[in-house]
Design an enzyme around this catalytic site. Structure first.
Site, mmCIF file in Angstrom:
data_model
loop_
_atom_site.group_PDB
_atom_site.id
_atom_site.type_symbol
_atom_site.label_atom_id
_atom_site.label_comp_id
_atom_site.label_asym_id
_atom_site.label_seq_id
_atom_site.Cartn_x
_atom_site.Cartn_y
_atom_site.Cartn_z
ATOM 1 N N GLY A 298 1.036 -1.294 -0.056
ATOM 2 C CA GLY A 298 0.122 -0.021 0.144
ATOM 3 C C GLY A 298 0.662 1.077 -0.017
ATOM 4 O O GLY A 298 2.035 1.201 -0.558
ATOM 5 N N SER A 299 0.429 2.074 0.634
ATOM 6 C CA SER A 299 1.134 3.806 0.696
ATOM 7 C C SER A 299 2.568 3.552 1.226
ATOM 8 O O SER A 299 3.507 4.643 0.964
ATOM 9 C CB SER A 299 -0.057 4.588 1.366
ATOM 10 O OG SER A 299 -0.805 4.559 0.537
#
Lengths: 667, 52
Positions: A298-299
């Protein structure tokens, strides 16, 4: 008279004859004894000596003791204890049925099962491998009375800290052979040698003693010292459990790694696993998910997109990226941001975690160059950690990337990594751009006290990004925890915190698309230590949280709490002024304050107070109890324990004084 | 001699058991629980002094 003389002569002769016969018998007997003794002692000497030795001793296979596992400070994590096992020699047992019926209730098995094992002509059969002390006491009379029934002392593995680092340590089988975790990976060092030794038996053919052999110590397994800090491990496990419980999540992983050399200081997992009772646990819990499980970052991956941008030379940190007001089309697909952003600086793209910003950066950097940066950071290949079953992760060749894949990878989708890989990559960012190899073992010491292996002091030589780029990305990571960033909950007053949140959708294989209900929420970062100390990367991942899905909400508080303890543990704060600490009063505390202020008991208890005590280090509750009687104006700021007070300690207390208490959270 | 050897063996076993018990008692969670019972608190920043 004549007759008498003749008679006496005859009698003398008979007497002499009798004496002669007796003497002859005695002499013959003596000669026979001497001859027999000569035959036995001299002629048959070797034969009988061999026979005696065979009866009294034999060559027996001896398993030398397994090596221990200890933490960085030498604290025991896996040790051996002597346990008793019960065995039988069925061919020497006369009444198996009676014995089976007698000992079956003690062993808690069916008499018929035991009877079957005791019958036949086998030379050896185990009846029970690990007996409790109570069972040993109850079985003692049986072993003393019955031939062919005996105890055998055996080593048993004990993990004295129970669940602590359970998955990391792994476990052994009943024969003390490593099956999982470090027990398995370091089997060749930990296992004791198997030796054929001459051991003595008693009349019942039981081994009298095999421990007298001085060689046994030399051949026992080696002691493995880990890099784990037991205290940090406890805190990481506790805080992770709290995060998992509070977010009603499925589980989680927490890691603490020294960024300077990749030494893992804590590796926590939830649910926990107790290797002492491995068979009572679900085998799924045996797995060390920090090493073996792949997840989409993810981020948290966006930091490497930023590195690629800066390393390419195409971007400067203050360049502006148009984030298209939250919606950006790539081919037929549309990429969204959680909030609408216009133009953002490069570091703000990280601060606000803009998917569109990262996609645009990756598009301009290009797939080939972007993939090269990711590979340099160790993605797509094993990290080299000394732990079994480590996968390499999934990073397809850039040639197979479609335009949308490039954008997805830029914000951490369509790529899978292990937690250890991700933390090692962040360690490279935190140490100024050098790659590190994660490791759990610091040294291995032989039974004789020799260090047979020591983690080499590796010079940080493989550079994955320039020091300047690493510094710029670190500054951008510090912006993430600012009040308007995505993780203000990771802030620690008085310290510079840098990190990145991650909220990754899990892929639903049944529906063949990303799930909108299942997420990985994570936070990875570090707190700047005082000069001279290396940064410690702390990573928290919560699997399928339900209270909130965001890494900044679910994982960042756990990150903060672990770091608070780490700060205290490593004495970070010695150079920090407490005056810098400012924290908001939470509602619960404010209620407590009011309650105490209204309490009549407080007044009664404070009559004896004359001088202002030193409340520093105490709780506000204690302070309120003591100063309540003099209270007029009370001002409290912050939360936790008192770090500053007014009036100063020793001031004479008079009614009407104003009290000011400044609190800081317990670090 | 036999008796002494038996005694030595027993003492070694006892030592092993005591070491195992000590390791269990020194479990960090156990120490933390006892510390809380005794009213001890974690050291605050700067409270810890590392002696050379």
């Amino acid at each position: 008279m004549k007759r008498t003389r003749r008679e006496s002569k005859n009698e003398r002769r008979r007497l002499q004859l009798r004496i002669g016969i007796v003497a002859g018998v005695v002499v013959f007997s003596l000669v026979a004894v001497v001859a027999r003794a000569y035959f036995l002692q001299v002629v048959k000497h070797d034969h009988y000596l061999a026979r005696q030795q065979h009866q009294r001793s034999s060559n027996t296979l001896v398993h030398c003791e397994r090596g221990e596992i200890r933490d960085a400070d030498g604290g025991a994590l896996a040790i051996n204890v002597k346990g008793s096992a019960l065995y039988a020699e069925p061919r020497r047992i006369k009444d198996g049925k009676r014995i089976a019926q007698g000992i079956a209730p003690i062993l808690k098995v069916k008499p018929s099962t035991l009877e079957k094992r005791l019958s036949g002509s086998r030379g050896f059969v185990w009846l029970k491998r690990s007996l409790t002390p109570g069972q040993v006491e109850a079985l003692k009379p049986w072993c003393e009375k019955e031939m062919g029934l005996a105890f055998l002392k055996q080593n048993r593995r004990l993990y004295p800290n129970r669940e602590l680092a359970g998955q990391v340590l792994g476990f052994t089988n009943i024969d003390c052979q490593g099956q999982e975790g470090l027990e398995r990976y370091y089997e060749k060092y930990l296992k004791g040698r198997q030796l054929y030794l001459e051991v003595e038996h008693d009349a019942r053919h039981q081994v009298v003693d095999s421990s007298q052999h001085s060689e046994l110590d030399y051949y026992k397994g080696k002691t493995v010292y880990l890099t784990l800090d037991r205290q940090l491990q406890v805190w990481a496990e506790d805080e992770l459990e709290r995060a998992v419980t509070e977010s009603r999540a499925r589980g989680g992983v927490a890691l603490v790694m020294d960024a300077s050399d990749g030494a893992i200081l804590a590796m926590a997992q939830n649910p926990r696993f107790n290797p002492n009772t491995k068979l009572k646990n679900n085998p799924a819990l045996w797995r060390n998910r920090a090493v073996t499980d792949l997840l989409e970052p993810g981020s948290t991956f966006k930091a490497f997109t930023l590195v690629a941008a800066l390393e390419s030379g195409l971007y400067k940190i203050d360049d502006l990226i148009d984030c298209e007001d939250g919606s950006f089309k790539v081919g037929r697909r549309t990429i969204h941001d959680t909030h609408k952003y216009g133009k953002l600086r490069l570091d703000e793209v990280l601060k606000y975690s803009s998917n569109i910003g990262c996609s645009k950066i990756a598009e301009r950097v290009g797939a080939e160059r972007f993939e090269a940066v990711l590979k340099d950071f160790g993605f797509g290949s094993t990290s080299g950690i000394d732990y079994p079953h480590e996968p390499s992760g999934r990073l397809r060749s850039w040639r197979k990337w479609r335009p949308i894949d490039l954008c997805n990878i830029a914000f951490g989708q369509g790529v899978s990594v292990t937690s250890v890989q991700l933390v090692a990559a962040y360690a490279a960012l935190a140490n100024g751009g050098y790659r590190v190899t994660p490791h759990l073992v610091s040294k291995i010491v032989s039974g004789g006290g020799w260090t047979v292996y020591e983690q080499p002091v590796k010079k940080l030589s493989v550079r994955v990004c320039s020091a300047e780029v690493a510094q710029q990305v670190n500054k951008a990571l510090a912006m993430v925890v600012e009040d308007d960033g995505t993780a203000p909950q990771a802030q620690i007053p008085g310290f510079r915190v840098a990190g990145k949140t991650g909220t990754a959708q899990k892929f639903d294989f049944s529906e063949k698309r990303y799930s909108h209900k299942k997420y990985w929420a994570s936070f990875v970062g570090y707190v700047d230590p005082p000069a001279g100390q290396s940064r410690k990367i702390v990573y928290v991942m919560v699997d399928e949280p339900r209270s909130s899905i965001y890494g900044g909400v679910v994982a960042a508080p756990a990150f903060q709490r672990i770091n608070r303890r780490l700060i205290s543990h490593l004495n970070y704060a010695s150079e920090v002024e407490f005056a810098d600490l400012e924290m908001p009063i939470n509602e619960e505390f404010a209620k407590l304050k009011l309650k105490l202020q209204e309490s009549e008991i407080v007044k009664d208890l404070t009559q004896s107070a004359k001088l202002m005590p030193d409340f520093r280090g105490r709780t506000i509750r204690e302070a309120l109890v003591l100063v309540g009687g003099y209270r007029r104006n009370l001002e409290i700021s912050g939360q936790g324990r008192i770090v500053a007070q007014k009036p100063l300690p020793g001031t004479v207390l008079e009614p009407g004084l104003d009290f000011v208490f400044h609190l800081s959270s317990e670090i | 001699m036999n008796e002494l050897r038996q005694d030595e063996k027993q003492l070694i076993e006892n030592q092993d058991m005591l070491q195992a018990e000590l390791a269990t008692l020194k479990r960090p969670q156990n120490l933390a629980r006892l510390a809380r019972l005794l009213g001890l608190k974690e050291p605050r920043p700067g409270h810890k002094v590392v002696l050379p």
